[in-house]
Design an enzyme around this catalytic site. Sequence first.
Site, PDB file in Angstrom:
ATOM      1  N   ASP A  34       0.828  -1.208   0.000  1.00  0.00           N
ATOM      2  CA  ASP A  34       0.000   0.000   0.000  1.00  0.00           C
ATOM      3  C   ASP A  34       0.866   1.263   0.000  1.00  0.00           C
ATOM      4  OD1 ASP A  34      -2.333   1.452   0.057  1.00  0.00           O
ATOM      5  OD2 ASP A  34      -2.670   1.212   2.207  1.00  0.00           O
ATOM      6  N   GLY A  37       0.188   5.456  -4.447  1.00  0.00           N
ATOM      7  CA  GLY A  37      -0.399   6.737  -4.832  1.00  0.00           C
ATOM      8  C   GLY A  37       0.054   7.873  -3.921  1.00  0.00           C
ATOM      9  N   HIS A  51       2.904   3.517  -8.879  1.00  0.00           N
ATOM     10  CA  HIS A  51       2.756   2.101  -9.224  1.00  0.00           C
ATOM     11  C   HIS A  51       4.001   1.589  -9.951  1.00  0.00           C
ATOM     12  CE1 HIS A  51      -1.220   2.398  -7.766  1.00  0.00           C
ATOM     13  NE2 HIS A  51      -1.727   3.034  -8.792  1.00  0.00           N
ATOM     14  N   TRP A  83     -11.132  -2.140  -9.220  1.00  0.00           N
ATOM     15  CA  TRP A  83     -11.793  -1.786 -10.485  1.00  0.00           C
ATOM     16  C   TRP A  83     -12.515  -0.458 -10.392  1.00  0.00           C
ATOM     17  CZ3 TRP A  83     -10.182  -4.502 -14.433  1.00  0.00           C
ATOM     18  CH2 TRP A  83      -9.828  -5.852 -14.267  1.00  0.00           C
ATOM     19  N   LEU A 145      11.635 -20.521  -4.285  1.00  0.00           N
ATOM     20  CA  LEU A 145      10.599 -19.617  -3.764  1.00  0.00           C
ATOM     21  C   LEU A 145       9.332 -19.677  -4.612  1.00  0.00           C
ATOM     22  CD1 LEU A 145       9.801 -17.097  -1.919  1.00  0.00           C
ATOM     23  CD2 LEU A 145      10.719 -15.690  -3.770  1.00  0.00           C
TER      24      LEU A 145
HETATM   25  C1  V07 Z   1       1.523  -3.951  -9.551  1.00  0.00           C
HETATM   26  C2  V07 Z   1       3.320  -2.573  -8.471  1.00  0.00           C
HETATM   27  C3  V07 Z   1       3.545  -2.938  -7.037  1.00  0.00           C
HETATM   28  C4  V07 Z   1       2.740  -2.116  -6.091  1.00  0.00           C
HETATM   29  C5  V07 Z   1       1.292  -2.474  -6.046  1.00  0.00           C
HETATM   30  C6  V07 Z   1       0.381  -1.986  -7.135  1.00  0.00           C
HETATM   31  C7  V07 Z   1       1.036  -1.763  -8.469  1.00  0.00           C
HETATM   32  C8  V07 Z   1       3.947  -6.455  -9.988  1.00  0.00           C
HETATM   33  C9  V07 Z   1       2.864  -7.058 -10.573  1.00  0.00           C
HETATM   34  C10 V07 Z   1       2.795  -8.408 -11.135  1.00  0.00           C
HETATM   35  C11 V07 Z   1       1.627  -9.120 -11.104  1.00  0.00           C
HETATM   36  C12 V07 Z   1       1.574 -10.418 -11.619  1.00  0.00           C
HETATM   37  C13 V07 Z   1       2.708 -10.966 -12.145  1.00  0.00           C
HETATM   38  C14 V07 Z   1       3.881 -10.265 -12.188  1.00  0.00           C
HETATM   39  C15 V07 Z   1       3.931  -8.983 -11.686  1.00  0.00           C
HETATM   40  C16 V07 Z   1       1.826  -6.120 -10.463  1.00  0.00           C
HETATM   41  C17 V07 Z   1      -0.239  -5.181 -10.627  1.00  0.00           C
HETATM   42  C18 V07 Z   1       0.208  -4.043  -9.989  1.00  0.00           C
HETATM   43  C19 V07 Z   1      -1.650  -5.260 -11.084  1.00  0.00           C
HETATM   44  F1  V07 Z   1       2.675 -12.221 -12.625  1.00  0.00           F
HETATM   45  N1  V07 Z   1       3.629  -5.257  -9.545  1.00  0.00           N
HETATM   46  N2  V07 Z   1       2.331  -5.027  -9.836  1.00  0.00           N
HETATM   47  N3  V07 Z   1       0.550  -6.213 -10.868  1.00  0.00           N
HETATM   48  N4  V07 Z   1       1.955  -2.811  -8.892  1.00  0.00           N
END
Ligand code: V07
Length: 254
Positions: A34, A37, A51, A83, A145
């Site tokens: 968290d 933003g 992000h 969403w 892991l």
């Molecule tokens: C997202 C970056 C980290 C902070 C939280 C919100 C934004 C890595 C992934 C991801 C997801 C699946 C995967 C590989 C990487 C990700 C979303 C948002 C939606 F197989 N960071 N990250 N997915 N943020």
Amino acid sequence: MISRLWAKIGKPSPQTAESPQPDRVPQHVAIIMDGNGRWAKKRGLPRIAGHHTGMKAVKRAVKEADRLGVKYLTLYAFSTENWKRPKDEVDFLMKLPQQFLALELDELIEKNVQVRMMGSKEDLPSYTIDALEEAIARTADNTGLVLNFALNYGSRKEMLDAVKEIAEDAKAGRLSPEDIDEQLMNARLLTGGIPDPDLLIRTSGELRLSNFMLWQLAYSELWFTDVYWPEFNEAHFQEAVMQYQRRKRRYGGL
Ligand code: V07
């Protein structure tokens, strides 16, 4: 003189103050990432910049979990409630799994990491599903892991889906109400096969679970920090693990 005193009382172990004990590392760490933003706002940047930088913290956390010997790392990347955010932000977030994997998948494979996904594929764009499925398939046989992304995940939906499945089985006579126990529920949840988290980390100062792994976190140790996710680093991860190691886990007993 001092060294003779230490011989009597026992030298203070540098391990206890500085870094986690290699035994008693939590087997499963779950993280609510968290404050992306808010981190951006503090810098006068758009939320999506938070992000984007948050992805770098994901990479650090994965590397540190692996180095410490954590066996399962679950990261809350996107909730079923997310969403409701502005469309531009959702569109940007949905591109991050693909972006992250384009940069990191080779290294994850090299490090023997197994990628998994927990959540509903419904409503995810096809390019996100494709990138995820490729990563899952190419790391399926890895034994290191387990990196479990909670994506389009909500705990109440997870539990309702499990209960509906169980009810269908009961209605069809495949099981009877007496068969319904914690083990059966565990098996029907999206974490099936993954042990409950030992430690939950939430960044950015909010003291809530926000519909994350409500069943699985029943006995987990909770650790909160004011640090925004894009700033979360190896030292913070170690601090959380050391705090965990200082606590005595009771599981409701004495
Ligand atoms: C997202 C970056 C980290 C902070 C939280 C919100 C934004 C890595 C992934 C991801 C997801 C699946 C995967 C590989 C990487 C990700 C979303 C948002 C939606 F197989 N960071 N990250 N997915 N943020």
